[in-house]
Design a protein around this motif. Structure first.
Motif, PDB file in Angstrom:
ATOM      1  N   ALA A   1      -4.073   5.896  10.981  1.00  0.00           N
ATOM      2  CA  ALA A   1      -3.860   6.926   9.862  1.00  0.00           C
ATOM      3  C   ALA A   1      -3.042   8.418   9.723  1.00  0.00           C
ATOM      4  O   ALA A   1      -1.432   7.928   9.344  1.00  0.00           O
ATOM      5  CB  ALA A   1      -4.384   7.524   8.593  1.00  0.00           C
ATOM      6  N   ALA A   2      -2.955   8.332  11.618  1.00  0.00           N
ATOM      7  CA  ALA A   2      -2.206   9.685  11.865  1.00  0.00           C
ATOM      8  C   ALA A   2      -1.276   9.307  12.699  1.00  0.00           C
ATOM      9  O   ALA A   2       0.053   9.733  12.542  1.00  0.00           O
ATOM     10  CB  ALA A   2      -3.264  10.262  12.302  1.00  0.00           C
ATOM     11  N   ALA A   3      -1.044   8.165  13.260  1.00  0.00           N
ATOM     12  CA  ALA A   3      -0.269   7.791  14.138  1.00  0.00           C
ATOM     13  C   ALA A   3       0.701   7.079  12.897  1.00  0.00           C
ATOM     14  O   ALA A   3       2.087   7.214  13.144  1.00  0.00           O
ATOM     15  CB  ALA A   3      -0.929   6.537  14.695  1.00  0.00           C
ATOM     16  N   ILE A   4       0.349   6.468  11.471  1.00  0.00           N
ATOM     17  CA  ILE A   4       1.268   5.782  11.039  1.00  0.00           C
ATOM     18  C   ILE A   4       1.931   7.119  10.017  1.00  0.00           C
ATOM     19  O   ILE A   4       3.629   7.054  10.300  1.00  0.00           O
ATOM     20  CB  ILE A   4       0.568   4.410   9.394  1.00  0.00           C
ATOM     21  N   ALA A   5       1.705   7.889   9.890  1.00  0.00           N
ATOM     22  CA  ALA A   5       2.009   8.997   9.668  1.00  0.00           C
ATOM     23  C   ALA A   5       2.743   9.606  10.661  1.00  0.00           C
ATOM     24  O   ALA A   5       3.945   9.875   9.439  1.00  0.00           O
ATOM     25  CB  ALA A   5       0.444  10.209   8.806  1.00  0.00           C
ATOM     26  N   ARG A   6       2.484  10.160  11.468  1.00  0.00           N
ATOM     27  CA  ARG A   6       3.405  10.747  12.502  1.00  0.00           C
ATOM     28  C   ARG A   6       4.486   9.833  12.701  1.00  0.00           C
ATOM     29  O   ARG A   6       5.443  10.572  12.689  1.00  0.00           O
ATOM     30  CB  ARG A   6       2.392  10.375  13.804  1.00  0.00           C
ATOM     31  N   ALA A   7       4.676   8.283  12.790  1.00  0.00           N
ATOM     32  CA  ALA A   7       5.670   7.613  13.250  1.00  0.00           C
ATOM     33  C   ALA A   7       6.644   7.365  12.109  1.00  0.00           C
ATOM     34  O   ALA A   7       7.917   7.274  11.648  1.00  0.00           O
ATOM     35  CB  ALA A   7       5.121   6.113  13.393  1.00  0.00           C
ATOM     36  N   ALA A   8       5.775   6.991  10.608  1.00  0.00           N
ATOM     37  CA  ALA A   8       7.137   7.595   9.931  1.00  0.00           C
ATOM     38  C   ALA A   8       7.763   8.561   9.545  1.00  0.00           C
ATOM     39  O   ALA A   8       8.801   8.677   8.786  1.00  0.00           O
ATOM     40  CB  ALA A   8       6.222   7.288   8.451  1.00  0.00           C
ATOM     41  N   LEU A   9       7.244  10.166   9.521  1.00  0.00           N
ATOM     42  CA  LEU A   9       7.363  10.883   9.654  1.00  0.00           C
ATOM     43  C   LEU A   9       8.772  11.411  10.330  1.00  0.00           C
ATOM     44  O   LEU A   9       9.541  11.733  10.203  1.00  0.00           O
ATOM     45  CB  LEU A   9       6.645  11.993   9.872  1.00  0.00           C
TER      46      LEU A   9
ATOM     47  N   PRO B   1      15.500  -7.985   5.857  1.00  0.00           N
ATOM     48  CA  PRO B   1      14.402  -8.555   6.753  1.00  0.00           C
ATOM     49  C   PRO B   1      13.695  -7.769   7.657  1.00  0.00           C
ATOM     50  O   PRO B   1      12.449  -8.021   8.312  1.00  0.00           O
ATOM     51  CB  PRO B   1      15.198  -9.432   7.241  1.00  0.00           C
ATOM     52  N   LEU B   2      14.737  -6.633   7.813  1.00  0.00           N
ATOM     53  CA  LEU B   2      13.988  -5.895   9.449  1.00  0.00           C
ATOM     54  C   LEU B   2      12.798  -4.432   8.587  1.00  0.00           C
ATOM     55  O   LEU B   2      13.014  -3.489   7.545  1.00  0.00           O
ATOM     56  CB  LEU B   2      15.111  -4.590   9.289  1.00  0.00           C
ATOM     57  N   LEU B   3      11.612  -4.755   8.817  1.00  0.00           N
ATOM     58  CA  LEU B   3      10.358  -4.185   8.359  1.00  0.00           C
ATOM     59  C   LEU B   3      10.004  -3.422   9.312  1.00  0.00           C
ATOM     60  O   LEU B   3       9.256  -3.367  10.128  1.00  0.00           O
ATOM     61  CB  LEU B   3       9.009  -4.960   8.070  1.00  0.00           C
ATOM     62  N   ALA B   4       9.706  -1.649   8.509  1.00  0.00           N
ATOM     63  CA  ALA B   4       9.893  -0.776  10.142  1.00  0.00           C
ATOM     64  C   ALA B   4       8.622  -0.032   8.797  1.00  0.00           C
ATOM     65  O   ALA B   4       7.500  -0.472   7.728  1.00  0.00           O
ATOM     66  CB  ALA B   4      10.894   0.101   9.807  1.00  0.00           C
ATOM     67  N   VAL B   5       7.695   0.804  10.352  1.00  0.00           N
ATOM     68  CA  VAL B   5       7.669   1.939   9.980  1.00  0.00           C
ATOM     69  C   VAL B   5       6.750   3.011   9.010  1.00  0.00           C
ATOM     70  O   VAL B   5       5.904   2.726   7.964  1.00  0.00           O
ATOM     71  CB  VAL B   5       6.360   2.216  11.391  1.00  0.00           C
ATOM     72  N   ASN B   6       8.350   3.621   7.882  1.00  0.00           N
ATOM     73  CA  ASN B   6       8.161   4.058   7.235  1.00  0.00           C
ATOM     74  C   ASN B   6       8.683   3.288   6.065  1.00  0.00           C
ATOM     75  O   ASN B   6       9.301   3.826   5.191  1.00  0.00           O
ATOM     76  CB  ASN B   6       9.813   5.485   7.644  1.00  0.00           C
ATOM     77  N   THR B   7       8.009   1.910   5.869  1.00  0.00           N
ATOM     78  CA  THR B   7       8.771   1.476   4.343  1.00  0.00           C
ATOM     79  C   THR B   7       7.465   1.906   3.858  1.00  0.00           C
ATOM     80  O   THR B   7       6.715   1.370   3.927  1.00  0.00           O
ATOM     81  CB  THR B   7       8.484  -0.209   5.134  1.00  0.00           C
ATOM     82  N   GLY B   8       8.509   1.819   2.450  1.00  0.00           N
ATOM     83  CA  GLY B   8       6.979   2.332   1.247  1.00  0.00           C
ATOM     84  C   GLY B   8       6.469   3.071   1.404  1.00  0.00           C
ATOM     85  O   GLY B   8       6.951   4.268   1.812  1.00  0.00           O
ATOM     86  N   PRO B   9       6.136   3.743   0.394  1.00  0.00           N
ATOM     87  CA  PRO B   9       5.084   5.270   0.313  1.00  0.00           C
ATOM     88  C   PRO B   9       3.948   5.371   1.029  1.00  0.00           C
ATOM     89  O   PRO B   9       3.465   4.926   1.063  1.00  0.00           O
ATOM     90  CB  PRO B   9       4.352   5.106  -1.310  1.00  0.00           C
ATOM     91  N   VAL B  10       4.443   6.187   1.993  1.00  0.00           N
ATOM     92  CA  VAL B  10       3.706   6.320   3.475  1.00  0.00           C
ATOM     93  C   VAL B  10       2.859   6.878   2.782  1.00  0.00           C
ATOM     94  O   VAL B  10       1.414   6.748   3.364  1.00  0.00           O
ATOM     95  CB  VAL B  10       4.811   7.800   4.178  1.00  0.00           C
TER      96      VAL B  10
END
Length: 312
Positions: free
Chosen positions: A225-233, A244-253
């Motif tokens: 959870a911490a890694a996803i939040a930091r990477a998305a931010l 077709p490119l799915l990134a870590v900041n896609t969707g409601p983080v």
């Protein structure tokens, strides 16, 4: 004609109800099953819509098979030819939209591969020099396997364990062939406007699927959870990815992070069985309604031809 129009109307309005039901059902399922429910609904809704429109557009063709003059068809069923022409025009428009979206998809994929041309390869990892933190899953193209593209700025932003989460997340997109699910729903949405609402829902659940895979890989949901939040931010400065490119900041983080801080999503076997049964029922109903509309149209014109022969 009345019954034919009623059946076709039911087939054309069905996707509105199906899309809403699929979104609500997906919220009650684990991410993988949620994605299956959404994509199945999109494909079945598009297929049923196409079948219903074909059932309307085939009128002149049937008249030709029965050697009936179109003037006689217009006399017996005044709305037949205008409705057939409208259905044909709609199908032609749908075909143009689908082809355009497919070309856009291929163009975005080609541009992404061109962007990664200067990246340093390390297995399935492509490290791209850049001061903007970014990371995304790059689907395979022209016999080239898929890869994970990460900028040097993103690698500097994350700690060692957080980088493991990020790579596991993007790798889950590749191994799960998530881009195919995304593109399928994107193309289906060109067939019926009701299906457009499924694309954002699918993107969210695809990210949740990858999030859960990464959490299992590292064995620590809080770290994930911490890694996803930091990477998305950090990746928010690069802007959202398209196609077709799915990134870590896609969707409601925030919702994704909240879900990772909660328990592992588990549903009883009975719930999965009910979801599968519901998807099957929706598919059967869609195809059955469209098939009945076409069959009834055939029956109408066989009777019309027989009456014409008896009148001679």
């Amino acid at each position: 004609m009345t019954w034919v129009l009623l059946l076709v109307t039911a087939a054309l309005t069905f996707p509105w109800a199906a899309a809403g039901a699929a979104r609500r059902l997906a919220d009650r399922l684990p991410p993988k099953e949620a994605c299956a429910a959404i994509v199945s609904t999109a494909v079945l809704g598009a297929g049923g819509t196409g079948a219903a429109l074909f059932g309307l557009a085939h009128v002149p063709f049937l008249a030709g098979l029965e050697q009936l003059p179109l003037a006689q068809v217009a006399t017996e069923w005044p709305a037949a030819l205008p409705v057939a022409a409208l259905a044909t025009a709609v199908m032609a428009t749908q075909l143009v939209l689908v082809v355009r979206r497919w070309c856009e998809h291929r163009s975005l994929l080609a541009a992404a591969w061109a962007e990664a041309a200067d990246a340093e390869a390390d297995g399935d990892l492509l490290v791209l020099p850049g001061e903007t933190p970014d990371a995304f899953a790059l689907p395979g193209r022209h016999r080239r396997p898929g890869a994970i593209v990460v900028t040097t700025a993103m690698l500097r932003t994350l700690g060692e364990r957080e980088r493991e989460v990020l790579l596991a997340h993007e790798r889950a997109h590749l191994t799960g062939h998530h881009h195919l699910l995304s593109v399928t729903t994107y193309l289906a949405a060109a067939v019926h406007p009701a299906l457009r609402s499924l694309r954002p829902a699918l993107d969210f659940h695809l990210e949740r699927w990858a999030d859960e895979s990464a959490a299992r890989e590292v064995g620590n949901r809080r770290l994930a959870a911490a890694a996803i939040a930091r990477a998305a931010l950090a990746a928010s400065t690069a802007g959202p990815r398209r196609g077709p490119l799915l990134a870590v900041n896609t969707g409601p983080v925030p919702q994704r992070v909240e879900a990772l801080l909660g328990p592992v999503p588990v549903r009883p076997e009975a719930a999965s069985a009910r979801a599968a049964a519901l998807g099957l029922v929706l598919g059967v109903v869609t195809c059955a309604v469209a098939a009945v509309a076409i069959a009834y149209g055939l029956h109408e014109y066989v009777e019309l031809a027989a009456e014409g022969l008896r009148a001679r």
